[in-house]
Enzyme design. Structure first.
Site, PDB file in Angstrom:
ATOM      1  N   SER A 119      49.871  40.560  44.423  1.00  0.00           N
ATOM      2  CA  SER A 119      49.260  41.885  44.263  1.00  0.00           C
ATOM      3  C   SER A 119      49.288  42.599  45.604  1.00  0.00           C
ATOM      4  O   SER A 119      49.392  41.959  46.662  1.00  0.00           O
ATOM      5  CB  SER A 119      47.809  41.740  43.787  1.00  0.00           C
ATOM      6  OG  SER A 119      47.115  42.965  43.887  1.00  0.00           O
TER       7      SER A 119
ATOM      8  N   TYR B  69      39.011  38.669  44.331  1.00  0.00           N
ATOM      9  CA  TYR B  69      40.393  38.856  43.894  1.00  0.00           C
ATOM     10  C   TYR B  69      41.330  38.958  45.100  1.00  0.00           C
ATOM     11  O   TYR B  69      42.397  38.341  45.133  1.00  0.00           O
ATOM     12  CB  TYR B  69      40.486  40.111  43.032  1.00  0.00           C
ATOM     13  CG  TYR B  69      41.854  40.365  42.433  1.00  0.00           C
ATOM     14  CD1 TYR B  69      42.423  39.461  41.549  1.00  0.00           C
ATOM     15  CD2 TYR B  69      42.572  41.523  42.755  1.00  0.00           C
ATOM     16  CE1 TYR B  69      43.677  39.698  40.999  1.00  0.00           C
ATOM     17  CE2 TYR B  69      43.815  41.766  42.215  1.00  0.00           C
ATOM     18  CZ  TYR B  69      44.362  40.848  41.328  1.00  0.00           C
ATOM     19  OH  TYR B  69      45.613  41.081  40.790  1.00  0.00           O
TER      20      TYR B  69
END
Length: 240
Positions: free
Chosen positions: A140, A153
């Site tokens: 990501s 995250y």
């Protein structure tokens, strides 16, 4: 690529499903793995088989070590080997650090880091047998930038990218290509739940990520792309 076999986690929808279909269009046999609803895996299987390639799904709790290893071994037995490993399964969470429980943190690290770590460790002996072995980890943009409200995250995706770099240094002499794909906001069901404030207009679609994965695997030349970072068209370039 025709005749190769890909093992894809988180294949019940979103990015995993898009990757499965994209590879199937190239004649790649697909082993689907997921811990979500069985009907979602069945739907992906139907879409893959509509491209005329062999496909099977394996369902179970991927954070259980035995289940994860068993799923991979069953895929090897079913297809006679695995050439491509796509570590796509992931969790996300959106909250301030003070509101993020340690259970949430542990769950995030278990799925986003431990699962690909153990799965890759399990798969390496099989991948070394392949003449076109590839591993693609879906990271990501938060693996490069820390986003507010996404501390757990961000930590997990930083860890996944670090693992990808170390792994690639270990296995490149075995001719195993290791890549990371780091997209920004992708319009998936998971994002719809975690970020209901996002407008789908202008967002990255799962098929866009699948195109990047396909490029990395298909173009096996002397030129190697280690990572593809994808941002939304509305974002300023080079600011992930």
């Amino acid at each position: 690529m025709k005749g190769l076999t890909a093992f894809i986690t988180g294949a019940g929808g979103g990015i995993g499903r898009a990757i499965a279909v994209a590879l199937a269009k190239e004649g790649v046999k697909i082993a689907l793995v997921g811990g979500n609803k069985e009907e979602n895996l069945k739907k992906t299987k139907e879409l893959v088989q509509s491209e005329g390639v062999d496909c099977e799904y394996f369902k179970g709790n991927l954070t259980d070590d035995k289940t994860l290893v068993d799923c991979f071994n069953k895929a090897v037995e079913r297809f006679g080997g695995v050439d491509i490993l796509i570590n796509n399964a992931g969790l996300t969470h959106n909250s301030l650090l003070k509101d993020t429980s340690m259970k949430t943190f542990d769950d995030m690290m278990a799925v986003n880091v431990r699962v690909p770590y153990l799965l890759t460790k399990t798969a390496l002996p099989e991948l070394k047998k392949s003449k076109r072995a590839s591993i693609v980890n879906i990271a990501s943009v938060v693996a490069h930038s820390g986003y507010a409200w996404q501390s757990a995250y961000s930590a997990s995706k930083h860890a996944l990218l670090g693992f990808t770099k170390a792994l690639s240094a270990e296995v490149y002499k075995d001719d195993i290509r290791v890549h990371a794909v780091s997209p920004g906001g992708v319009f998936t069901d998971m994002v719809k739940i975690s970020r209901p404030d996002l407008n789908p207009d202008g967002m990255i679609m799962p098929e866009d990520v699948a195109d990047a994965v396909l490029f990395l695997i298909k173009n096996r030349t002397n030129a190697v792309v280690d990572e593809v970072v994808i941002h939304r068209s509305g974002k300023q370039p080079f600011l992930v």
